[in-house]
Design a protein around this motif. Structure first.
Motif, PDB file in Angstrom:
ATOM      1  N   TYR A  28      -7.584   6.335 -18.604  1.00 31.28           N
ATOM      2  CA  TYR A  28      -6.500   6.007 -17.670  1.00 31.28           C
ATOM      3  C   TYR A  28      -6.544   6.909 -16.435  1.00 31.28           C
ATOM      4  O   TYR A  28      -6.945   8.067 -16.506  1.00 31.28           O
ATOM      5  N   CYS A  29      -6.079   6.362 -15.326  1.00 34.38           N
ATOM      6  CA  CYS A  29      -6.036   7.137 -14.087  1.00 34.38           C
ATOM      7  C   CYS A  29      -5.119   8.355 -14.279  1.00 34.38           C
ATOM      8  O   CYS A  29      -4.165   8.294 -15.059  1.00 34.38           O
ATOM      9  N   PRO A  30      -5.372   9.447 -13.541  1.00 38.40           N
ATOM     10  CA  PRO A  30      -4.461  10.594 -13.621  1.00 38.40           C
ATOM     11  C   PRO A  30      -3.015  10.162 -13.343  1.00 38.40           C
ATOM     12  O   PRO A  30      -2.755   9.450 -12.382  1.00 38.40           O
ATOM     13  N   GLY A  31      -2.111  10.583 -14.222  1.00 38.89           N
ATOM     14  CA  GLY A  31      -0.689  10.297 -14.013  1.00 38.89           C
ATOM     15  C   GLY A  31      -0.234   8.928 -14.466  1.00 38.89           C
ATOM     16  O   GLY A  31       0.940   8.597 -14.373  1.00 38.89           O
ATOM     17  N   CYS A  32      -1.138   8.100 -14.977  1.00 41.40           N
ATOM     18  CA  CYS A  32      -0.742   6.758 -15.452  1.00 41.40           C
ATOM     19  C   CYS A  32       0.112   6.905 -16.706  1.00 41.40           C
ATOM     20  O   CYS A  32      -0.274   7.571 -17.668  1.00 41.40           O
ATOM     21  N   THR A  33       1.257   6.229 -16.734  1.00 44.98           N
ATOM     22  CA  THR A  33       2.172   6.409 -17.857  1.00 44.98           C
ATOM     23  C   THR A  33       1.778   5.594 -19.098  1.00 44.98           C
ATOM     24  O   THR A  33       2.465   5.673 -20.118  1.00 44.98           O
ATOM     25  N   GLY A  61      -6.496  -5.671 -20.525  1.00 44.80           N
ATOM     26  CA  GLY A  61      -5.766  -4.972 -19.474  1.00 44.80           C
ATOM     27  C   GLY A  61      -6.246  -3.533 -19.527  1.00 44.80           C
ATOM     28  O   GLY A  61      -7.202  -3.221 -20.247  1.00 44.80           O
ATOM     29  N   CYS A  62      -5.573  -2.656 -18.806  1.00 48.77           N
ATOM     30  CA  CYS A  62      -6.032  -1.269 -18.814  1.00 48.77           C
ATOM     31  C   CYS A  62      -6.015  -0.676 -20.218  1.00 48.77           C
ATOM     32  O   CYS A  62      -6.781   0.229 -20.507  1.00 48.77           O
ATOM     33  N   ALA A  63      -5.167  -1.193 -21.101  1.00 49.76           N
ATOM     34  CA  ALA A  63      -5.087  -0.639 -22.459  1.00 49.76           C
ATOM     35  C   ALA A  63      -6.097  -1.282 -23.408  1.00 49.76           C
ATOM     36  O   ALA A  63      -5.977  -1.159 -24.627  1.00 49.76           O
ATOM     37  N   ASN A 131       5.393  -2.833 -18.736  1.00 52.93           N
ATOM     38  CA  ASN A 131       5.615  -3.545 -17.477  1.00 52.93           C
ATOM     39  C   ASN A 131       5.378  -2.588 -16.309  1.00 52.93           C
ATOM     40  O   ASN A 131       6.198  -1.725 -16.027  1.00 52.93           O
ATOM     41  N   ASN A 132       4.214  -2.772 -15.648  1.00 56.84           N
ATOM     42  CA  ASN A 132       3.942  -1.957 -14.456  1.00 56.84           C
ATOM     43  C   ASN A 132       3.875  -2.818 -13.198  1.00 56.84           C
ATOM     44  O   ASN A 132       3.342  -2.388 -12.169  1.00 56.84           O
ATOM     45  N   ALA A 133       4.412  -4.028 -13.270  1.00 57.09           N
ATOM     46  CA  ALA A 133       4.596  -4.893 -12.099  1.00 57.09           C
ATOM     47  C   ALA A 133       3.297  -5.264 -11.389  1.00 57.09           C
ATOM     48  O   ALA A 133       3.318  -5.622 -10.204  1.00 57.09           O
ATOM     49  N   THR A 222       4.131   2.974 -14.730  1.00 63.82           N
ATOM     50  CA  THR A 222       3.595   3.049 -13.368  1.00 63.82           C
ATOM     51  C   THR A 222       2.120   2.677 -13.325  1.00 63.82           C
ATOM     52  O   THR A 222       1.405   2.779 -14.313  1.00 63.82           O
ATOM     53  N   CYS A 223       1.694   2.256 -12.151  1.00 58.02           N
ATOM     54  CA  CYS A 223       0.269   2.063 -11.865  1.00 58.02           C
ATOM     55  C   CYS A 223       0.048   2.675 -10.494  1.00 58.02           C
ATOM     56  O   CYS A 223      -0.067   1.972  -9.494  1.00 58.02           O
ATOM     57  N   ASN A 224       0.058   3.997 -10.463  1.00 56.77           N
ATOM     58  CA  ASN A 224       0.008   4.667  -9.157  1.00 56.77           C
ATOM     59  C   ASN A 224      -1.221   4.265  -8.360  1.00 56.77           C
ATOM     60  O   ASN A 224      -1.166   4.131  -7.141  1.00 56.77           O
ATOM     61  N   THR A 225      -2.329   4.030  -9.048  1.00 51.67           N
ATOM     62  CA  THR A 225      -3.575   3.681  -8.358  1.00 51.67           C
ATOM     63  C   THR A 225      -3.417   2.401  -7.552  1.00 51.67           C
ATOM     64  O   THR A 225      -3.702   2.362  -6.351  1.00 51.67           O
ATOM     65  N   ASN A 226      -2.937   1.351  -8.221  1.00 55.26           N
ATOM     66  CA  ASN A 226      -2.848   0.070  -7.515  1.00 55.26           C
ATOM     67  C   ASN A 226      -1.586  -0.062  -6.666  1.00 55.26           C
ATOM     68  O   ASN A 226      -1.510  -0.949  -5.821  1.00 55.26           O
ATOM     69  N   TRP A 227      -0.616   0.789  -6.894  1.00 56.59           N
ATOM     70  CA  TRP A 227       0.548   0.814  -6.001  1.00 56.59           C
ATOM     71  C   TRP A 227       0.227   1.624  -4.732  1.00 56.59           C
ATOM     72  O   TRP A 227       1.004   1.626  -3.783  1.00 56.59           O
TER      73      TRP A 227
END
Ligand SMILES: Cc1ncc(C[n+]2csc(CCOP(=O)(O)OP(=O)(O)O)c2C)c(N)n1
Ligand code: SF4
Ligand code: SF4
Lengths: 264, 85
Positions: A28-33, A61-63, A131-133, A222-227
């Motif tokens: 997972y990306c750094p900080g991904c919840t 999905g990412c998981a 749910n990371n929208a 969250t999905c900080n990378t894609n947000w």
């Protein structure tokens, strides 16, 4: 894990690496919840003492690699089909504790039929719905849960609800089904919220253990990378924009579940 | 050694995301300067171990299970309360 540091004898452990997680480093990306949610599930499984009889079903999905990270028996389902696979596992092996781990693209787009019917049949499984929208894994496309006006790679001008419809509130939708015993929406955006999310995950598993019906915990993530935000900014963005649209709290607590809650 | 708490940092698990820095109530976490872990991230470091209260907030927010947290027993024989739960 713990290095050669000496622990003074009057120091007691208050947080330790959960047994239900492997020692694998996640992709997972750094900080991904997603990582926080994995941890909470593992802690709950440890605390309930059910590790040896729990089976997880991973999504697409990412998981998708969740089976590498949980120290449990795990299956990988086709995209969106985790509830169907979990249904089969639980029905042939009723003593197992079965949970699905699904993103919003997985559960609320391609897998909508599976989740609705599994819940409606009252399958004795637990769903953890992240749910990371957005569609994280495939590069940040619009999901059914993407907020109105939210910019994604497939909605560069922001989600236009006249074209793409409204973000879908799965916890509310599933909550009205008679087979669903416990449905709630939580968030892992700050420490108190993470604590509440863990309580909800524990209750969802207890509902399954007590045979009360289908349980689902939707978790705002969250999905900080894609947000396009930093990990910390992503937590704040989700609080400011997701929480108002996706209100936190229970959408279904069957009477039998309420009784279970009172038992602590 | 009068600290109320203690954290052990498994630094090669850290991705340097910074979330723990933001929640530590005594502000004793920072990312390493000019030093990287085996994955190429700037790992978290503790600046003042004596100030740690063992609250476990860092462990609760960390997505990568970097922290093991200890708390000093309040009185002899009395277990410390669990951090989550
Ligand atoms: C049958 C099928 N259709 C489409 C895809 C492409 N695909 C992979 S992951 C994904 C969506 C992932 O989004 P989400 O479930 O929200 O999980 P996240 O990555 O955000 O955690 C899609 C559409 C696929 N793998 N299989
Ligand atoms: S792409 Fe998004 S959801 Fe996937 S690991 Fe990265 S931050 Fe998490
Ligand atoms: S929250 Fe965890 S991964 Fe992020 S900087 Fe802190 S220790 Fe590292």
């Amino acid at each position: 894990m713990a290095t050669g540091q000496d622990i003074p004898p009057d120091m007691e452990p208050v947080y330790q690496y959960p047994e239900s997680l492997t020692s694998r480093f996640t992709h997972y990306c750094p900080g991904c919840t997603h990582g926080v949610i994995h941890r909470l599930i593992a802690e709950v499984i440890d605390e309930l003492g059910i590790r040896e009889r729990t089976v997880g079903v991973a999504p697409v999905g990412c998981a998708v690699l969740a089976y590498d990270y949980f120290n449990l028996d795990f299956c990988e389902a086709a995209h969106g089909r985790a509830p169907a696979m979990a249904t089969g596992i639980k029905r042939v092996s009723p003593d197992t504790v079965v949970f699905t781990y699904q993103g919003d693209g997985d559960l609320a787009a391609i897998g909508t039929a599976e989740i609705i019917h599994a819940a409606n049949r009252g399958e004795l499984i637990t769903t953890i719905f992240v749910n990371n929208a957005i569609y994280g894994m495939t590069g940040g496309q619009m999901a059914p849960t993407t907020l109105p006006g939210q910019v994604t790679t497939s909605s560069p001008g922001g989600r236009d609800v006249r074209m793409a419809g409204w973000p879908i509130k799965m916890a509310e939708l599933i909550g009205v089904l008679p087979g669903a015993a416990y449905v709630t929406r939580q968030a892992v955006l700050d420490v108190p919220g993470i604590r509440r999310a863990k309580q909800a995950i524990r209750l969802a598993f207890r509902v399954q253990l007590a045979g009360l019906g289908f349980s689902m915990v939707e978790i705002l993530s969250t999905c900080n990378t894609n947000w396009g935000l930093s990990p910390l900014e992503a937590l704040e963005w989700a609080k400011a924009h997701m929480v108002p649209y996706y209100p936190l709290g229970d959408t279904k607590v069957a009477d039998a579940v309420r009784a279970l809650m009172e038992q602590a | 050694m009068t600290a109320k708490g203690m954290v052990i940092i498994d630094e090669n698990r850290c991705k340097g995301c910074g979330l723990c820095l933001a929640v530590c109530p005594v502000h004793i976490l920072k990312l390493a300067d000019g030093r990287f872990n085996t994955r190429g991230y700037r790992p978290v470091e503790i600046t003042d171990p004596e100030a740690c209260t063992g609250c476990a907030m860092c462990a609760i927010i960390c997505p990568d299970v970097v922290f093991t947290v200890y708390r000093r027993r309040a009185r002899r024989g009395q277990p410390a309360p669990p951090p989550t739960g």
